[in-house]
Motif scaffolding. Structure first.
Motif, mmCIF file in Angstrom:
data_model
loop_
_atom_site.group_PDB
_atom_site.id
_atom_site.type_symbol
_atom_site.label_atom_id
_atom_site.label_comp_id
_atom_site.label_asym_id
_atom_site.label_seq_id
_atom_site.Cartn_x
_atom_site.Cartn_y
_atom_site.Cartn_z
ATOM 1 N N GLU A 37 -32.765 -4.903 37.702
ATOM 2 C CA GLU A 37 -33.989 -4.235 37.242
ATOM 3 C C GLU A 37 -34.820 -5.149 36.347
ATOM 4 O O GLU A 37 -36.044 -5.216 36.476
ATOM 5 C CB GLU A 37 -33.630 -2.952 36.489
ATOM 6 C CG GLU A 37 -33.228 -1.784 37.369
ATOM 7 C CD GLU A 37 -34.422 -1.116 38.009
ATOM 8 O OE1 GLU A 37 -35.540 -1.266 37.503
ATOM 9 O OE2 GLU A 37 -34.226 -0.434 39.033
ATOM 10 N N ILE A 38 -34.160 -5.855 35.453
ATOM 11 C CA ILE A 38 -34.885 -6.740 34.530
ATOM 12 C C ILE A 38 -35.490 -7.919 35.277
ATOM 13 O O ILE A 38 -36.635 -8.325 35.024
ATOM 14 C CB ILE A 38 -33.937 -7.220 33.417
ATOM 15 C CG1 ILE A 38 -33.542 -6.041 32.525
ATOM 16 C CG2 ILE A 38 -34.601 -8.298 32.571
ATOM 17 C CD1 ILE A 38 -32.468 -6.361 31.533
ATOM 18 N N LEU A 39 -34.736 -8.480 36.224
ATOM 19 C CA LEU A 39 -35.257 -9.621 36.979
ATOM 20 C C LEU A 39 -36.408 -9.220 37.894
ATOM 21 O O LEU A 39 -37.350 -10.001 38.099
ATOM 22 C CB LEU A 39 -34.130 -10.245 37.812
ATOM 23 C CG LEU A 39 -33.019 -10.947 37.011
ATOM 24 C CD1 LEU A 39 -31.932 -11.452 37.954
ATOM 25 C CD2 LEU A 39 -33.578 -12.094 36.189
ATOM 26 N N SER A 40 -36.356 -8.005 38.435
ATOM 27 C CA SER A 40 -37.431 -7.562 39.333
ATOM 28 C C SER A 40 -38.659 -7.082 38.573
ATOM 29 O O SER A 40 -39.783 -7.165 39.080
ATOM 30 C CB SER A 40 -36.921 -6.445 40.241
ATOM 31 O OG SER A 40 -36.477 -5.329 39.478
ATOM 32 N N CYS A 41 -38.475 -6.578 37.354
ATOM 33 C CA CYS A 41 -39.603 -6.119 36.523
ATOM 34 C C CYS A 41 -39.467 -6.734 35.136
ATOM 35 O O CYS A 41 -39.064 -6.051 34.175
ATOM 36 C CB CYS A 41 -39.620 -4.590 36.425
ATOM 37 S SG CYS A 41 -39.726 -3.739 37.995
ATOM 38 N N PRO A 42 -39.778 -8.031 35.003
ATOM 39 C CA PRO A 42 -39.544 -8.706 33.718
ATOM 40 C C PRO A 42 -40.527 -8.319 32.619
ATOM 41 O O PRO A 42 -40.279 -8.590 31.450
ATOM 42 C CB PRO A 42 -39.682 -10.190 34.086
ATOM 43 C CG PRO A 42 -40.600 -10.204 35.265
ATOM 44 C CD PRO A 42 -40.315 -8.935 36.023
ATOM 45 N N VAL A 43 -41.655 -7.718 32.968
ATOM 46 C CA VAL A 43 -42.666 -7.376 31.965
ATOM 47 C C VAL A 43 -42.217 -6.143 31.189
ATOM 48 O O VAL A 43 -41.829 -5.127 31.789
ATOM 49 C CB VAL A 43 -44.027 -7.120 32.632
ATOM 50 C CG1 VAL A 43 -45.093 -6.863 31.572
ATOM 51 C CG2 VAL A 43 -44.422 -8.306 33.498
ATOM 52 N N ARG A 44 -42.290 -6.227 29.866
ATOM 53 C CA ARG A 44 -41.883 -5.115 29.025
ATOM 54 C C ARG A 44 -42.893 -3.975 29.111
ATOM 55 O O ARG A 44 -44.087 -4.186 29.363
ATOM 56 C CB ARG A 44 -41.723 -5.558 27.569
ATOM 57 C CG ARG A 44 -40.675 -6.611 27.363
ATOM 58 C CD ARG A 44 -40.603 -7.050 25.916
ATOM 59 N NE ARG A 44 -40.098 -5.985 25.066
ATOM 60 C CZ ARG A 44 -40.780 -5.451 24.068
ATOM 61 N NH1 ARG A 44 -42.010 -5.863 23.803
ATOM 62 N NH2 ARG A 44 -40.253 -4.488 23.329
ATOM 63 N N ALA A 45 -42.388 -2.764 28.864
ATOM 64 C CA ALA A 45 -43.266 -1.592 28.906
ATOM 65 C C ALA A 45 -44.322 -1.657 27.806
ATOM 66 O O ALA A 45 -45.438 -1.157 27.982
ATOM 67 C CB ALA A 45 -42.435 -0.318 28.759
ATOM 68 N N ALA A 46 -43.999 -2.271 26.661
ATOM 69 C CA ALA A 46 -44.985 -2.395 25.579
ATOM 70 C C ALA A 46 -46.175 -3.238 26.026
ATOM 71 O O ALA A 46 -47.330 -2.917 25.717
ATOM 72 C CB ALA A 46 -44.323 -3.018 24.347
ATOM 73 N N THR A 47 -45.905 -4.297 26.774
ATOM 74 C CA THR A 47 -46.993 -5.133 27.290
ATOM 75 C C THR A 47 -47.825 -4.372 28.310
ATOM 76 O O THR A 47 -49.059 -4.454 28.319
ATOM 77 C CB THR A 47 -46.415 -6.404 27.928
ATOM 78 O OG1 THR A 47 -45.599 -7.084 26.970
ATOM 79 C CG2 THR A 47 -47.530 -7.332 28.391
#
Length: 792
Positions: free
Chosen positions: A564-574
């Protein structure tokens, strides 16, 4: 009058719903327990995986399910079994069970099959989750048993019988869910009708009950709003407003529950999808009642003092008569089916309100209140039999039929051709399940099922708070397993009675599913953790099984979180910051769409209103997405990043009032002022709210940023200038309407004055909201970079 409109009644209703859901879950699990342990031997051999029967049942009945939800889940389970049987039998026949002794072959088979299942967009997510679990059981089971199988007979059995056993176990869980919902509503159910208590657990009954509760809530709120506006004391008015705010929160929750339950109606009543498609849109039609009520609350909160001078001009009986009329129409919802609602009427306010002829600054909040009251009266006229417009929609012309067929063909084409999102989802599922099965087999081949099964039910098509959900699942799995081990220890001499201790646990997990700490994921994992130990026999030592399963579950969750982290590396805060910029841009577009009326323009409603409506829908979609990112950002861990300031973002999330139309010069000045500020805020958000060039900020080289700066006195002067000009032009316009036209002219003049007064309140509120947004941006800038002196 139905109970539950207040906070205490809402709590009682929640308790009844949770207890009723727990009872249905207990009933379904009991049916599985009795079938897998005491059924004839032939049937017991066919349902050889009771663990997956329990898991299927929990998936179907987990979200306070009704009969419609259970029927939908049964259909998804059946479709999943068809997919698995065709896919696994073909692959096992092609590869051969003997080759599954290699852990890599088994993991690759799981990954490829999961990719094929996850790729089509038309398949429901629950169906995909069930298929993922079945794939893990079939291939991991083949890998476990292939090393001990005989070369001929047992190999053939694994190709055909093994997938059939998995499918049969799945259908047992789905069938138990349907049977549990068919049981009469005799436990923890409130319904005035005795016939309803003897009927199955229908979603239409729940919607009808919640609809009656909502109408009672709406009547109470309307009464409180009118009492507050007519109040002669500010303290008494504030007390009334406080009571109404509690009721407003309950009404919002009721509407959300109705929206969720409405999805199951088409499975209980297939005829409404074909014969009465507009009747399924109950939640949106109730929003036509909710929105004016929420609008009436806004000017009451903004009102500086009570009594309101303008309200003194209105006859006291006018509010009483209007309240009686609206409440009478709302009462119809308690006596007819919630499906029977339709068209709007075109009534205006009564003659008592025609005396309102002049606009002034102090009366704007009262004008907006009356404008919302007028809208509420019009919308409540919509409560009538839905059969009237059934004929219109059922016998539409060939042009409408052709447009519907075109839309369906486009939808079918979209489902066939995979999108980028579906491709990414398929890759995530494939990699997560493949890695989980591989490492699970390497660690403990006998219990390798649980590494894949734990995450098979965890996938969602969009983003999710990965760390929070993984943590909730891990903790809940441990809690459920430990509870099961303790119960086995206490009842080790009476194994048949240990299942009784599942009853309080399933009741506890039905409440746990709705908690903030664990949520749906944690509640399901906790229930399954105890069921796998107390609901089965002959699986070895409970302690050894619990330790092995917890370890395998952690292995699976690590693989899941990593992918999950590798496929969606952008943080939710960003993403929340980026979506905030999109919201500001969409708000600018809405403001720019405000145009003045042209009396010479023909068919002006058809030409003016669709464009703003599309812009508002776009803004709403951005706001919904922004809210999702804010919620996810609040749940994700900070690590080495700056903590997410959820409070400021939630203040920015407040939607400003939506103005409509007005005078050209005043609106041009208003749009120029608001849009320039929104553009400045958008640029600030694009620079990540403080990651601005220091040279630009200190030296003031950016002209747009300098234009956005100003003293508080200057801002107030601009607001007064815009509002004063608007009020003067509005009064000039109203003075020239209805002169010498008798009653109709007087009626038209009152309507124009009312609309212009409401618009003036919207303009004032929107200007103030933009100024408040500037302050929140300033606070965010200081939060993220305290050393800088950013002036937004």
């Amino acid at each position: 009058m139905s109970p539950g409109s207040g906070t205490t009644g809402w709590t009682c209703m929640l308790w009844r719903v949770r207890l009723h859901s727990a009872f249905r879950t207990i009933l379904a699990c009991t049916l599985i327990y009795l079938t897998t342990l005491y059924a004839p031997e032939t049937l017991k051999q066919l349902v050889a995986y009771p663990a997956y029967s329990y898991l299927t049942t929990i998936l179907i009945v987990s979200a306070d399910a009704t009969l419609g939800d259970a029927l939908k889940g049964f259909w998804h389970a059946l479709y999943a079994c068809v997919q698995v049987l065709s896919l696994t039998i073909f692959s096992l026949q092609l590869i051969g069970p003997a080759h599954f002794t290699s852990h890599v072959i088994a993991a690759v088979a799981v990954a490829v099959s999961a990719f094929v299942v996850a790729l089509p967009e038309g398949t429901n997510l629950m169906c995909k989750r069930i298929v993922f679990g079945q794939i893990v059981i079939v291939y991991v089971g083949t890998a476990i048993h292939s090393s001990t199988a005989q070369p001929d007979h047992d190999q053939d059995d694994m190709v055909v019988m093994h997938p059939i056993q998995v499918a049969s176990s799945t259908m047992l869980g789905a069938l138990a869910s349907v049977l549990a919902m068919l049981f009469p509503n005799l436990v923890c159910y409130y319904e005035a009708s005795f016939l309803a208590m003897l009927s199955p657990h229908l979603g239409s009954h729940q919607i009808g009950q919640m609809c009656r509760t909502y109408t009672d809530n709406a009547r109470k709120r309307l009464s409180l709003y009118l009492d507050a506006m007519a109040s002669q004391d500010s303290l008494a008015a504030q007390d009334i407003i406080s009571q109404s705010q509690h009721l407003a929160k309950v009404g919002e929750k009721l509407l959300h529950s109705i929206k969720q339950k409405q999805k199951s109606l088409v499975w209980e009543r297939p005829d409404i999808r074909i014969l009465r498609p507009s009747c399924t849109d109950l939640e949106k039609k109730l929003q036509d009642i909710e929105e004016p009520l929420r609008g009436m609350e806004v000017p009451l909160i903004c009102c500086p003092s009570f009594p309101v001078a303008m309200i003194e001009k209105v006859h006291k009986d006018a509010f009483t008569d209007l309240k009686s009329l609206i409440c009478h129409k709302l009462e119809q919802l308690e006596h007819i089916s919630p499906l029977y609602m339709t068209k709007k009427g075109g009534n205006s306010l009564r003659r008592s309100f025609w005396t309102l002829e002049t606009l002034c600054h102090e009366d704007l909040s009262a004008f907006f209140f009356l404008d919302c009251l007028k809208l509420l009266q019009q919308n409540t006229e919509a409560i009538e039999e839905c059969k009237l417009d059934t004929k219109i929609e059922s016998f539409s012309g060939p042009q409408n039929q052709s447009s519907i067929s075109i839309k369906r063909s486009r939808s079918t084409l979209d489902h066939i051709i995979p999108s980028r999102a579906s491709l990414l989802f398929a890759i995530k599922c494939s990699l997560s399940l493949g890695l989980a099965v591989l490492f699970g087999l390497i660690y403990n081949e006998k219990e390798a099922y649980w590494a894949g099964l734990t995450i098979a039910i965890s996938f969602v098509t969009g983003r999710q708070a990965t760390f929070t959900l993984a943590n909730a699942r891990a903790q809940s799995t441990a809690m459920g397993s430990i509870y099961g081990v303790l119960c086995c220890f206490l009842f080790q001499k009476f194994e048949d009675l240990s299942f009784l201790l599942l009853l309080p646990w399933l009741l506890f997990t039905s409440f746990l599913r709705h908690s903030r700490m664990y949520g749906q994921a944690g509640g399901i994992s906790a229930a399954v953790g105890a069921l796998l130990i107390l609901g089965r026999k002959n699986y070895g030592s409970p302690i050894d099984f619990a330790i092995a399963r917890i370890t395998e579950a952690v292995i699976g969750l690590i693989c899941f979180a990593t992918v999950e982290i590798l496929s969606c590396p952008v943080r939710a805060a960003t993403l929340a910051k980026l979506e905030l910029s999109h919201c500001l841009g969409a708000l600018q577009e809405c403001i720019k769409e405000i145009v003045p009326f042209d009396n010479n323009q023909s068919n002006r409603q058809a030409s003016i209103f669709p464009a703003p409506k599309l812009k508002q829908d776009k803004l709403k979609s951005h706001l919904d997405q922004f809210e999702k990112f804010v919620v996810e950002a609040e749940l994700e861990p900070n690590f080495w990043f700056i903590p997410f300031n959820g409070t400021c973002y939630r203040k920015l999330l407040r939607g400003p009032p939506k103005p409509n139309q007005g005078h050209e010069n005043d609106l041009d000045l208003f749009k120029k002022k608001v849009c320039s500020k929104l553009l400045c805020l958008q640029e600030s958000s694009n620079k990540s709210l403080a990651v601005c060039d220091k040279h630009d900020i200190e030296l003031g080289t950016s002209q747009k940023e300098n234009e956005c700066r100003g003293s508080g006195t200057y801002e107030e002067d601009v607001e007064c200038s815009i509002l004063g000009s608007f009020l003067q032009h509005s009064n000039d316009l109203s003075d020239g309407i209805g002169t010498g036209e008798g009653e109709e002219g007087e009626k038209l003049k009152s309507q124009v004055v009312l609309c212009l007064g409401g618009l003036g309140f919207c303009i004032t509120s929107l200007l103030r909201e933009v100024l408040e947004m500037e302050k929140e941006f300033q606070e965010l800038a200081k939060w993220e970079n305290p050393s800088s002196h950013v002036v937004v």
